[in-house]
Design an enzyme around this catalytic site. Structure first.
Site, PDB file in Angstrom:
ATOM      1  N   LYS A 267       1.340  -1.044  -0.060  1.00  0.00           N
ATOM      2  CA  LYS A 267       0.211  -0.107   0.096  1.00  0.00           C
ATOM      3  C   LYS A 267       0.844   1.464  -0.452  1.00  0.00           C
ATOM      4  O   LYS A 267       1.983   1.318   0.745  1.00  0.00           O
ATOM      5  CB  LYS A 267      -0.265  -0.040   1.062  1.00  0.00           C
ATOM      6  N   ARG A 341     -10.067 -11.314   1.071  1.00  0.00           N
ATOM      7  CA  ARG A 341     -11.724 -11.778   0.531  1.00  0.00           C
ATOM      8  C   ARG A 341     -10.832 -13.381   0.761  1.00  0.00           C
ATOM      9  O   ARG A 341     -11.753 -14.519   0.306  1.00  0.00           O
ATOM     10  CB  ARG A 341     -11.627 -12.020  -1.124  1.00  0.00           C
TER      11      ARG A 341
HETATM   12  N1  BES Z   1      -7.977  -3.774   4.160  1.00  0.00           N
HETATM   13  C1  BES Z   1      -8.260  -3.398   2.881  1.00  0.00           C
HETATM   14  C2  BES Z   1      -9.843  -2.268   2.084  1.00  0.00           C
HETATM   15  C3  BES Z   1      -9.553  -1.000   2.883  1.00  0.00           C
HETATM   16  C4  BES Z   1      -8.767   0.247   3.033  1.00  0.00           C
HETATM   17  C5  BES Z   1     -10.845  -0.819   4.454  1.00  0.00           C
HETATM   18  C6  BES Z   1      -8.912   1.431   3.201  1.00  0.00           C
HETATM   19  C7  BES Z   1     -10.543   0.769   4.136  1.00  0.00           C
HETATM   20  C8  BES Z   1      -9.772   1.744   4.137  1.00  0.00           C
HETATM   21  C9  BES Z   1      -8.398  -4.360   1.807  1.00  0.00           C
HETATM   22  O1  BES Z   1      -7.815  -5.243   2.013  1.00  0.00           O
HETATM   23  C10 BES Z   1      -7.854  -3.822  -0.070  1.00  0.00           C
HETATM   24  O2  BES Z   1      -7.482  -3.109   0.251  1.00  0.00           O
HETATM   25  N2  BES Z   1      -8.847  -3.964  -0.680  1.00  0.00           N
HETATM   26  C11 BES Z   1      -8.106  -3.115  -1.906  1.00  0.00           C
HETATM   27  C12 BES Z   1      -8.583  -4.180  -2.580  1.00  0.00           C
HETATM   28  C13 BES Z   1      -7.953  -4.369  -4.111  1.00  0.00           C
HETATM   29  C14 BES Z   1      -6.347  -4.212  -4.669  1.00  0.00           C
HETATM   30  C15 BES Z   1      -8.646  -4.790  -5.259  1.00  0.00           C
HETATM   31  C16 BES Z   1      -8.731  -1.493  -1.639  1.00  0.00           C
HETATM   32  O3  BES Z   1      -9.806  -1.831  -1.701  1.00  0.00           O
HETATM   33  O4  BES Z   1      -8.071  -1.170  -2.818  1.00  0.00           O
HETATM   34 ZN    ZN Z   2      -5.685  -5.121   1.680  1.00  0.00          ZN
END
Ligand code: BES
Ligand code: ZN
Ligand code: ZN
Length: 490
Positions: A267, A341
């Site tokens: 991230k 997921r």
């Molecule tokens: N934990 C995150 C989602 C999230 C991001 C929750 C910011 C709350 C605030 C999740 O694991 C994630 O990173 N999801 C990605 C999925 C994508 C790579 C398909 C996202 O939402 O960017």
């Molecule tokens: Zn994630």
């Protein structure tokens, strides 16, 4: 905070609070005071106009039983919602703490404003939740939690409602207090220990599955995501069994990523610290289980919390990997940041296979796309069952934990088909990110009515979060009150 009731508002108190409807020029349920005090009250009423959330304090000189009166605006009668008294009660409690009082009293509103059982619940939830403070890591803890007296005519129903509301608020506070913990102080193992201790106190069965069993038993999602961290993954299972012997349970599943760096698909640095809240879904399940057992609900409920830390490293899973989930289906990993997921799919399949539940509900801070779609005050729901969806929406209205349904049809299921495996762990670009994540989960369930609640926007206070007295900065415990309402109304 201790809570009791009194029949009369004339008792000794540091602070006597009464609600005021907008432009009504009267304090609901306030007894008569001497003429001097009455004229000050009337002046204050004119000044504050009963506007929602406005507070006005009137000191009473001399050695009187009531030392101060607090007028609390609740706005126009027609605008009063299920949340009004909760919100204003939270504000009153914060004021009482600011004044360093050891005790304060609130006069319950009359039933034409809010029905009395519901008023009592809202007063208690608002006050208790507002006074929770995440100060575990502050060396100096100065702020105290004043006790509350509710002025209302006593009855068995009221005493029962008070007990129930206290347990519900405590469940939400339990969730907040674990969810707020920093990632160095809360690993999957810590979380498993919290669950064990809580279950021991509440006489619930608790089992923990660790490595290498997880891998051996086929939990490919949990194992793969967890393999990049020194903090080993855990699968936490709690069983509350006060229902009939053969009654099918309700399974609750919650994502508990104790820290989500994104893994190899790292991230960006900005606000990455907030990913300590990626365990909120799991914490919600633990809070609900705590309350269910204290309420001794005559039902069978199983709480399943897959917990991992998603870290980059030499052992991490990678984009391109193909893994096998608990369901037996294979998943192509295209982004290691779409980890939630994977662990949820394992937990959902396990829940369905082992418990043949009548319903499965899952909570997860699953997608950033959910925040784009609905913002930070409403959770997304996706389901395969209309009746279940309707019941959750009803509970949402009663608890003001807001939800909005998103669709899930075959077109969305097709978006996560992989060329090389049964599924891929991302959709097509950024299109419908919350739904394609739900589509992945949908594949983990064969036949059970299921609802997925994406709490990415609502699990903790973020920039655009609406200010609510009873949700101070940090984790909100979203979902605890919602699901306890659903379970109580089954
Ligand atoms: N934990 C995150 C989602 C999230 C991001 C929750 C910011 C709350 C605030 C999740 O694991 C994630 O990173 N999801 C990605 C999925 C994508 C790579 C398909 C996202 O939402 O960017
Ligand atoms: Zn994630
Ligand atoms: Zn995540």
């Amino acid at each position: 905070m201790k809570i009791k009731t009194e029949n009369s508002a004339k008792k000794k108190t540091n602070l006597l609070c009464g609600f005021v409807l907008e432009n009504s020029n009267k304090v609901l349920g306030l007894p008569k005071f001497d003429s001097n005090t009455t004229s000050t009250i009337n002046q204050s009423l004119k000044d504050m106009e009963g506007k929602l959330g406005k507070l006005s304090i009137i000191p009473i000189p001399g050695k009187k039983p009531v030392q101060r009166i607090l007028l609390a605006g609740i706005g126009k009668k027609e605008n009063i919602t299920e949340d009004t008294i909760r919100f204003v009660s939270g504000k009153i409690a914060l004021k009482a703490r600011e004044l360093k009082l050891s005790e304060f009293s609130i006069i319950a509103p009359p039933s034409y404003v809010t029905e009395s059982i519901s008023a009592v619940s809202q007063i208690i939830e608002g006050a208790k939740m507002a006074l929770y403070k995440f100060d575990k890591f502050k060396t100096e803890k100065i702020e105290t939690s004043p006790n509350l007296t509710i002025i209302i005519s006593k009855s068995n129903k009221i005493s029962k409602a008070i007990k129930i509301s206290e347990i519900i608020a405590d469940g939400a506070i339990f969730t907040k207090s674990i969810a707020n913990l920093p990632p160095n102080e809360c690993t999957p193992t810590t979380l498993a220990n919290f669950a064990k201790n809580m279950s021991k106190k509440n006489k619930m069965k608790c089992s923990i599955i660790s490595e290498p069993e997880l891998k051996k038993k086929g939990f490919g999602g949990i194992s793969s995501v967890g393999q990049g961290s020194n903090n080993q993954p855990k699968l936490i299972i709690l069983e509350h069994s006060l229902g009939r012997k053969n009654e099918k349970p309700i399974v609750l599943v919650g994502k508990a990523v104790t820290f989500d760096t994104g893994g190899i698909s790292l991230k960006p640095g900005a606000a990455m610290d907030e990913m300590k809240f990626d365990k909120c879904g799991g914490c919600t399940v633990l809070g609900i289980m705590k309350s269910i057992s204290e309420l001794k609900l005559p039902i069978n409920v199983v709480g399943i919390v897959p917990s991992v830390e998603n870290m980059p490293g030499g052992e991490s899973y990678r984009p391109g990997d193909i893994i096998k989930l608990y369901s037996g289906k294979t998943a192509e990993i295209l982004n290691t940041d779409a980890e939630g997921r994977l662990i949820l799919a394992d937990a959902l399949s396990y829940g369905e296979k082992h418990y043949s539940p009548k319903t499965i509900i899952d909570f997860a801070t699953l997608t950033g796309a959910c925040i784009v779609a609905l913002g930070t005050n409403v959770a997304a729901i996706v389901s395969n069952d209309e009746k279940l969806t309707k019941k959750i929406i009803d509970s949402s209205k009663r608890t003001t934990e807001e939800v909005w349904e998103l669709p899930l049809n075959q077109d969305y299921m097709d978006m996560i088909k992989s060329d090389v495996a049964d599924m891929k762990n991302v959709g097509i670009g950024r299109a419908a990110g919350t739904i394609t994540a739900a589509a992945f989960l949908r594949n983990a369930i064969e036949k059970t009515p299921w609802i997925h609640i994406d709490i990415a926007g609502v699990a903790w206070t973020q920039g655009a979060t609406k200010e609510k007295s009873y949700n101070p900065k940090g984790a909100t415990g979203f979902g605890v009150r919602l699901i306890l309402d659903y379970l109580q109304n089954l």
